[in-house]
Enzyme design. Structure first.
Site, PDB file in Angstrom:
ATOM      1  N   ARG A 127     -41.741  23.563 -44.272  1.00  0.00           N
ATOM      2  CA  ARG A 127     -40.867  22.548 -44.917  1.00  0.00           C
ATOM      3  C   ARG A 127     -41.375  20.935 -45.051  1.00  0.00           C
ATOM      4  NH1 ARG A 127     -34.954  25.383 -45.112  1.00  0.00           N
ATOM      5  NH2 ARG A 127     -35.545  26.745 -46.406  1.00  0.00           N
TER       6      ARG A 127
ATOM      7  N   TYR B 183     -39.552  24.871 -54.470  1.00  0.00           N
ATOM      8  CA  TYR B 183     -40.068  25.898 -53.675  1.00  0.00           C
ATOM      9  C   TYR B 183     -39.823  25.794 -51.953  1.00  0.00           C
ATOM     10  CZ  TYR B 183     -45.052  24.573 -53.466  1.00  0.00           C
ATOM     11  OH  TYR B 183     -46.337  23.662 -53.305  1.00  0.00           O
ATOM     12  N   GLU B 184     -39.961  26.553 -51.183  1.00  0.00           N
ATOM     13  CA  GLU B 184     -39.665  26.602 -49.843  1.00  0.00           C
ATOM     14  C   GLU B 184     -38.272  25.915 -49.741  1.00  0.00           C
ATOM     15  OE1 GLU B 184     -41.981  27.649 -47.700  1.00  0.00           O
ATOM     16  OE2 GLU B 184     -40.178  27.350 -46.116  1.00  0.00           O
ATOM     17  N   GLY B 185     -37.248  26.512 -50.556  1.00  0.00           N
ATOM     18  CA  GLY B 185     -35.818  26.008 -50.534  1.00  0.00           C
ATOM     19  C   GLY B 185     -35.686  25.135 -51.277  1.00  0.00           C
TER      20      GLY B 185
ATOM     21  N   GLN C  95     -31.747  22.457 -49.295  1.00  0.00           N
ATOM     22  CA  GLN C  95     -32.158  21.666 -48.116  1.00  0.00           C
ATOM     23  C   GLN C  95     -30.896  20.941 -47.664  1.00  0.00           C
ATOM     24  OE1 GLN C  95     -35.040  22.084 -46.716  1.00  0.00           O
ATOM     25  NE2 GLN C  95     -35.735  23.548 -48.133  1.00  0.00           N
TER      26      GLN C  95
END
Lengths: 592, 592
Positions: free
Chosen positions: A294, A434-436, A441
């Protein structure tokens, strides 16, 4: 075509004058003296601008193509990838036992900013590999590590992360891909995964997929998810490549940007997979590398802002249009460069003050990861876990906005693909997702991190801010322009956290409705904190009388801009947070 | 593929319950009763969703192509254009003397929102024609009007606006295209124009270019610019088409979005042109239609936000992911629809509250244009001139942000072209740039409009706001949730204007450095004003007990969201403005 220059001086300033890493008691930091990092960063900057950046537009225009089941990358990608490999850049912070350089993570953050700025789509191939490397490194058996890591460190084999399925994204408990145990200890993997970045390509000999799947009979939902190593080509015991595994690329997605990266639908049709870590503990295995991944995506958000900003500055100095309202500045020319106009400067200062603050924030995050990783420092681990959603969410949201600003400096030319500014915004857009996704977040920040370990990391941060403000109150200029605004913003941050504590118990929606604004309030405070530190460091340098005075004066001016013009957003975010969930949740879903 | 539904009920609510147009003393307004406008808006909504919207993705994917000098439009465009023509939509508010419907402009605003929401790239063809029609209608000779207008009203011939050249955009004084007088009274036009929207295509028999050029020997700079009518095909005296004029499409630009519209480089190689209006007064001729054109672009910004929002709502109700934190809401399903999550609602409420406020703002602008146009109402003319940069700049900036929010609701699917959400942001992006980039709008607002006519329009607006707040203080609920916040925000707007007056004299940069924030502060106040009016109208309807109570309650709730969550941005903008120009202008251009 846009150009890119690695900001080596700025990185050096943060690493040595602000974070003073060689004075920190972190293993291997003492070796990172000014000359050493200058050499590494200089070389990375050179590759970035000369090798990788020229392929950015190429990748956008050509895209990737699926030909007879194989993904073809854009012209020049393979050669550049070889150069990256040959220079050892893919394993910069990797374990020397498997061929890595063993450098601290902060150097990966610093070089990663430059590499991504030069070509985000391209750098996702080694980037995803690094994530897969970390998972195997932490959770793999010795045999797995021996089998996969050396080739992944060198990127002879690249890696992917397979989480998403058509019906499940954020909610991985809905996963359907299954892993059936076989007698030999391996598993048969069956299912479809989507949005698999770097899912396949022609730049490496093998692709090592890390795939989340459910072992039949395991717990329901997210607790029944396990992680598997699923190679594209089977690996023989002697390390040589064997038959093709039962997996294939279903299609490549057409996307808004990062056209140079293959976003694949991956079909697993009884593919052979090897359990990585414990059964049903797949999410835990994913989480161990989440802070790094992240932070990496946060740096991508920053990186696109940097590349876009650099070109906007060039354009603003070149483009002649209108005259300065305070008097002609370019009497020889038919008009003044547009950088004379206050609103063009506003856009550039917004970008510059964000970029330099975000860079320091990201590098600070890098030091925390180093401390957590190499020293098992609990406080650092707590802090970076708290800051990770802010680094990811705030840096990518703001980074995107800054690419839009940079594009705006170009006027109509910013909308034309020929100038390359559209690509920066189109590429930067993905990092918010992406990546959450950034809303996730914010949820992670408020719903989990803020109260983690009894709220200790949050208390630690508040104490750091408080002590910092107290310790730096003496210099009148610093106090007035930096410490006072930071103190005010920090109080707002704490007030928001207090509101969540007091009202979230009654109704969690009161906390969650303000989570996104809290993430942004938090991010502004962090950048304010970084700017205050940078101003103090710059002032000290000016007092010393060494170095480039203009560089340090520019830092102080840019910091003052941030504190005066950007930080005031905190009050707005606080006010929104304090309005609670009522107006947010009032409507029936049918009435939208 | 995304869908679109014309918001007829919302438009009716604003037109009849908020603006109460039939009660206003404006020519032709008395005929616009509820049933009449319902019929027109309903029909426009039908064409929008059934005919135009289905071509939006087609236009994006196929784009336009230059084949042997002729621009080919995407599949289906020509047929849809014929339907638009046949329905008389292209001349809705045009002069009946030339075949127009003679309707008030407010109906063009209302239907235009729907048409643009359905397909912005497509609607630019008739949109540009309308602008060219207006210029000829106001400035043309009788012969010119007879020759060109009937065909342009019906869009048998379409029109363009040719301003930009490679070296000149905002600063039109740098123009090089020249117009050499010939003995017959016509001119020879020579030069290159760029970014010419709808510059050529295969949907009309002729294209009438309006071209800014300089007559040799005229005044320097912007004062030497004249406007010319330059038809693609010469028009014979009997109205039939003659030879091809000496102009050609140099190329079509590759753009970030609006792929269905042909953005052309136009080369004029001694083309025959006819002076429109007076020599050297070309800018004045352009300015007469600027309020309408800029309001139109503002409505485009809104329109893309509407289309994106509608699809985001559908997705948020369909997509199952996670469970509501306050308890399962869809126990039958594997997960709850994501609309249960507070942060998803935040995004949707941001969009909804912007959209409905902006719609009312735009329609209010439409009534001011009607009053100015058909009654020569000086106050309305002053007000709309003041509000025009706000309508253009604020609505397109915020409209763009809302398309980004809508895309975010989709997570990874928002980034994939297949879902169509990327197109809304890519298309919406242009509206922040063309028809005067938004920074130029802010400059126009603060540098020109705020002090125009001795500041009378601004004083008028402040008085309107003050009186409105005074007149509506009695209802406790309205006063608390709407009037108090509006009063506060209005004061901030006046404080900012006062700051500019007091400090801009000393140094104009103090005003210009805050111009962009002022435009946004202004926009928020206007939307707050619209929301207060809508809430009052909705409450009156609820008291009457007629109509759909849920509709009116939803209005009040959405308005409360705007006041509580969006309006607080005004304080941030004010704080930035009051920080002046010092940090904005401090750096040398070399130090960026």
């Amino acid at each position: 075509m846009p150009s890119y220059t690695g900001p080596v001086d700025d990185l050096q300033f943060v690493i040595h004058d602000v974070l003073r890493i060689t004075e920190q008691n972190v293993p291997a930091y003492e070796e990172l003296d000014r000359d050493f990092t200058a050499a590494i960063l200089g070389e990375a900057a050179k590759i970035s601008s000369e090798v990788i950046a020229p392929l950015n537009v190429v990748g956008d225009k050509e895209g990737v193509h699926l030909e007879n089941g194989v993904v073809r990358t854009p012209t020049g990608f393979k050669k550049a990838f070889d150069q990256l490999r040959d220079g050892g850049w893919t394993g910069l912070d990797c374990d020397p036992e498997y061929g890595g350089q063993g450098m601290p993570y902060i150097l990966t953050v610093a070089t990663g900013e430059m590499f991504s700025a030069a070509n985000q789509a391209f750098m996702m191939y080694p980037g995803l590999t690094h994530g897969a490397y970390s998972a195997i490194h932490v959770h793999g058996t010795d045999a797995q590590k021996q089998m996969f890591l050396p080739k992944m460190v060198s990127c002879e084999w690249t890696g992917t992360m397979n989480l998403t399925e058509p019906q499940c994204g954020t909610d991985l408990g809905l996963m359907r891909t299954k892993a059936e145990p076989r007698d030999d200890g391996s598993y048969l993997i069956t299912g479809q995964k989507i949005f698999i970045s770097a899912g396949d390509h022609d730049m490496a000999d093998n692709v090592i997929h890390l795939v989340l799947a459910k072992i039949p009979g395991g717990p329901d939902g997210i607790k029944g998810v396990s992680l598997f190593i699923v190679p594209k080509l089977m690996v023989n015991e002697d390390g040589s490549l064997g038959d093709r595994n039962a997996l294939s690329v279903g299609k490549i997605e057409e996307k808004m940007g990062i056209h140079g990266n293959a976003t694949c639908v991956m079909n697993y049709d009884g593919a052979t997979g090897y359990l990585l870590g414990e059964a049903h503990k797949g999410m835990r295995a994913m989480f161990t590398m989440m802070n790094e991944a992240r932070l990496g995506v946060g740096m991508q958000g920053l990186s696109q802002a940097v590349a876009a900003y650099q070109n906007a500055v060039i354009y603003a100095n070149d483009r002649l249009q209108g005259r300065a309202v305070t008097g002609t500045e370019n009497p020889e020319g038919p008009a003044d460069p547009i950088i004379v106009h206050p609103d063009v400067r506003r856009m550039l200062m917004d970008q510059k003050s964000f970029i330099e603050g975000a860079r320091a924030f990201g590098l600070w995050g890098g030091t925390l990861i180093d401390k957590a990783r190499s020293m098992g420092d609990d406080e650092a681990e707590g802090l970076i876990s708290l800051l990770t959603p802010v680094l990811k969410g705030f840096l990518t949201d703001q980074g995107y906005d800054m690419t839009v600003q940079a594009q705006q400096v170009y006027g109509g030319h910013g909308y034309i693909e020929e100038w390359g500014m559209s690509q920066f915004t189109r590429d930067a857009r993905i990092a918010m997702i992406y990546e959450g996704a950034n809303g996730v977040q914010a949820l992670d920040l408020v719903g989990r991190k803020l109260s983690a370990k009894g709220g200790k990391p949050a208390m630690t941060l508040f104490a750091i801010l408080k002590d910092f403000c107290k310790d730096n109150a003496e210099d009148e200029e610093i106090a007035k322009h930096f410490i006072e605004p930071l103190k005010g913003a920090s109080k707002q941050l704490q007030e928001a956290a207090m509101y969540f504590m007091q009202n979230g118990m009654k109704n969690p929606n009161h906390a969650l409705a303000g989570s996104y604004d809290f993430m942004h309030l938090f991010g502004h405070v962090c950048l304010g904190y970084m700017w205050a530190q940078m101003a103090i460091a710059a002032k000290a340098k000016l007092a010393e009388g060494t170095g480039d005075a203009t560089f340090y004066e520019t830092k102080i001016t840019t910091g003052r801009y941030y504190m005066a013009r950007r930080l005031p957003a905190t009050a707005m975010h606080l006010q929104r947070i304090l309005s609670g969930a009522d107006t947010v949740m009032a409507l029936d879903a049918a009435n939208f």
